[in-house]
Each structure stands twice: as C-alpha cells, then as structure tokens.
Design a protein around this motif. Sequence first.
Motif, PDB file in Angstrom:
ATOM      1  N   HIS A   1       7.934  46.696  50.256  1.00  0.00           N
ATOM      2  CA  HIS A   1       8.464  46.479  48.915  1.00  0.00           C
ATOM      3  C   HIS A   1       9.516  47.545  48.627  1.00  0.00           C
ATOM      4  CE1 HIS A   1       4.642  44.318  48.724  1.00  0.00           C
ATOM      5  NE2 HIS A   1       5.196  43.620  47.756  1.00  0.00           N
ATOM      6  N   TYR A   2      10.571  47.121  47.928  1.00  0.00           N
ATOM      7  CA  TYR A   2      11.682  48.005  47.623  1.00  0.00           C
ATOM      8  C   TYR A   2      11.960  48.025  46.128  1.00  0.00           C
ATOM      9  CZ  TYR A   2      12.818  48.207  52.553  1.00  0.00           C
ATOM     10  OH  TYR A   2      12.763  48.435  53.902  1.00  0.00           O
ATOM     11  N   GLU A   3      12.145  49.224  45.596  1.00  0.00           N
ATOM     12  CA  GLU A   3      12.673  49.368  44.246  1.00  0.00           C
ATOM     13  C   GLU A   3      14.186  49.190  44.370  1.00  0.00           C
ATOM     14  OE1 GLU A   3      12.624  52.644  40.717  1.00  0.00           O
ATOM     15  OE2 GLU A   3      13.155  53.336  42.726  1.00  0.00           O
TER      16      GLU A   3
ATOM     17  N   SER B   1       4.397  42.861  54.261  1.00  0.00           N
ATOM     18  CA  SER B   1       5.756  43.072  53.765  1.00  0.00           C
ATOM     19  C   SER B   1       5.915  44.453  53.156  1.00  0.00           C
ATOM     20  CB  SER B   1       6.089  42.038  52.690  1.00  0.00           C
ATOM     21  OG  SER B   1       6.100  40.754  53.215  1.00  0.00           O
TER      22      SER B   1
ATOM     23  N   LEU C   1      11.281  45.229  41.679  1.00  0.00           N
ATOM     24  CA  LEU C   1      10.580  45.401  42.944  1.00  0.00           C
ATOM     25  C   LEU C   1      10.848  44.163  43.788  1.00  0.00           C
ATOM     26  CD1 LEU C   1       8.639  47.366  44.385  1.00  0.00           C
ATOM     27  CD2 LEU C   1       6.776  45.894  43.612  1.00  0.00           C
ATOM     28  N   TRP C   2      11.453  44.355  44.951  1.00  0.00           N
ATOM     29  CA  TRP C   2      11.800  43.248  45.846  1.00  0.00           C
ATOM     30  C   TRP C   2      10.998  43.349  47.136  1.00  0.00           C
ATOM     31  CZ3 TRP C   2      17.726  42.015  46.345  1.00  0.00           C
ATOM     32  CH2 TRP C   2      18.254  41.742  45.078  1.00  0.00           C
ATOM     33  N   LEU C   3      10.646  42.198  47.680  1.00  0.00           N
ATOM     34  CA  LEU C   3      10.056  42.147  49.016  1.00  0.00           C
ATOM     35  C   LEU C   3      11.162  42.361  50.045  1.00  0.00           C
ATOM     36  CD1 LEU C   3       7.666  39.090  48.673  1.00  0.00           C
ATOM     37  CD2 LEU C   3       7.016  41.477  48.959  1.00  0.00           C
ATOM     38  N   ASP C   4      10.784  42.855  51.219  1.00  0.00           N
ATOM     39  CA  ASP C   4      11.789  43.132  52.250  1.00  0.00           C
ATOM     40  C   ASP C   4      12.598  41.897  52.649  1.00  0.00           C
ATOM     41  OD1 ASP C   4       9.648  41.915  53.565  1.00  0.00           O
ATOM     42  OD2 ASP C   4       9.424  43.488  55.062  1.00  0.00           O
TER      43      ASP C   4
ATOM     44  N   GLU D   1      12.441  52.041  49.762  1.00  0.00           N
ATOM     45  CA  GLU D   1      11.110  51.505  50.028  1.00  0.00           C
ATOM     46  C   GLU D   1      10.185  52.209  49.048  1.00  0.00           C
ATOM     47  OE1 GLU D   1       7.326  50.704  51.314  1.00  0.00           O
ATOM     48  OE2 GLU D   1       8.065  52.706  51.779  1.00  0.00           O
ATOM     49  N   GLU D   2       9.254  51.491  48.476  1.00  0.00           N
ATOM     50  CA  GLU D   2       8.522  52.015  47.321  1.00  0.00           C
ATOM     51  C   GLU D   2       7.824  53.349  47.543  1.00  0.00           C
ATOM     52  OE1 GLU D   2       5.108  49.765  45.845  1.00  0.00           O
ATOM     53  OE2 GLU D   2       4.863  48.907  47.835  1.00  0.00           O
TER      54      GLU D   2
ATOM     55  N   ASP E   1       9.408  46.479  35.710  1.00  0.00           N
ATOM     56  CA  ASP E   1      10.781  46.028  35.938  1.00  0.00           C
ATOM     57  C   ASP E   1      11.529  46.035  34.603  1.00  0.00           C
ATOM     58  OD1 ASP E   1       9.871  45.473  38.506  1.00  0.00           O
ATOM     59  OD2 ASP E   1      10.389  43.356  38.448  1.00  0.00           O
TER      60      ASP E   1
ATOM     61  N   SER F   1       4.977  43.539  37.548  1.00  0.00           N
ATOM     62  CA  SER F   1       5.496  44.469  38.551  1.00  0.00           C
ATOM     63  C   SER F   1       4.591  45.682  38.674  1.00  0.00           C
ATOM     64  CB  SER F   1       6.904  44.933  38.169  1.00  0.00           C
ATOM     65  OG  SER F   1       7.353  45.919  39.070  1.00  0.00           O
TER      66      SER F   1
END
Length: 141
Positions: free
Chosen positions: A4-6, A2, A89-92, A120-121, A61, A55
């Motif tokens: 990861h997105y800020e 996966s 931080l979110w998963l795609d 994307e991180e 976070d 996080s």
Amino acid sequence: MSLHYEVVLTCVLQDDTPDAVLAALRWHLGLAPERPAELDAEEHSYPMLSPDPDSRLPGGDFASLRRQSRGFTAAGDERHAWGLFSRNLWLDDMMGDLYTVMDLLSPHIAEPGYCGHFREEFDAEPTSLTFREDAFGPLKL
C-alpha cells in the motif's frame, strides 16, 4: 500480498484551467458523481483520487480542489489559481495510474516544482513528484 502506498498530490493549477479538466478532477476527487463524457472510460476507469472513508492512513484520505487568491498583479488586480490537494492510500497495482493523473494535471500547472510524493506505507522516505513546464519529472515506480 499487496503493498500500500500513501499518494499525496499538492499543486497549483492555472486560473484558466479548462472546465473539462476541472470537471475531470472533481470526478477523480469524488466531488462529482458522474464521469465527464469527455474522459476516456478505459483510461479513467475509476475516480483515482476519491477519499476512502475507511482508509487506514492516519487521519484518513482527503481531497480538495478550490479556487484561491494568489496575491495581486502590478495593476492591483487580484490573481487566482486552483489549489489541489489529495491524499490517498493506493494498492501497488494502482500506481501505474499515477501517470494518468499527472498527464491530466501537467499542462495546467501554475507553479513548476514539487507537487507531492508517494511512499510505501511503512517507508520513512517518500519519493517526490515534480512538475516541469508542461511535463512531470521522471517517476520511479
């Protein structure tokens, strides 16, 4: 594997934002323990903006919702609004839930324009999030 997105939300909500919306935000931000009964449990299945204490984002976070002074009216009365800030931080596979959050916020925005970003991180360039009157800008996820 996966991505990861800020995800950063930073906006000002109208002072008269309904209590039900503020309760929903408090729950999403992890500031209230129970999902409000008015929220659709399928659409709002988890607290989307709640900080993860583990996080891996630098600095971690963060979540805040508070009533703030926004200056004074011509008559000298103090103006207020609700300031919202969240960084997570979110998963795609969670990124589609951004529509749910933006739909909740958009009718109550006090100041249209920039309201945050996601990236994307490991990307250097974020994608800006914007609000227009009662709507949000196109999301290119």
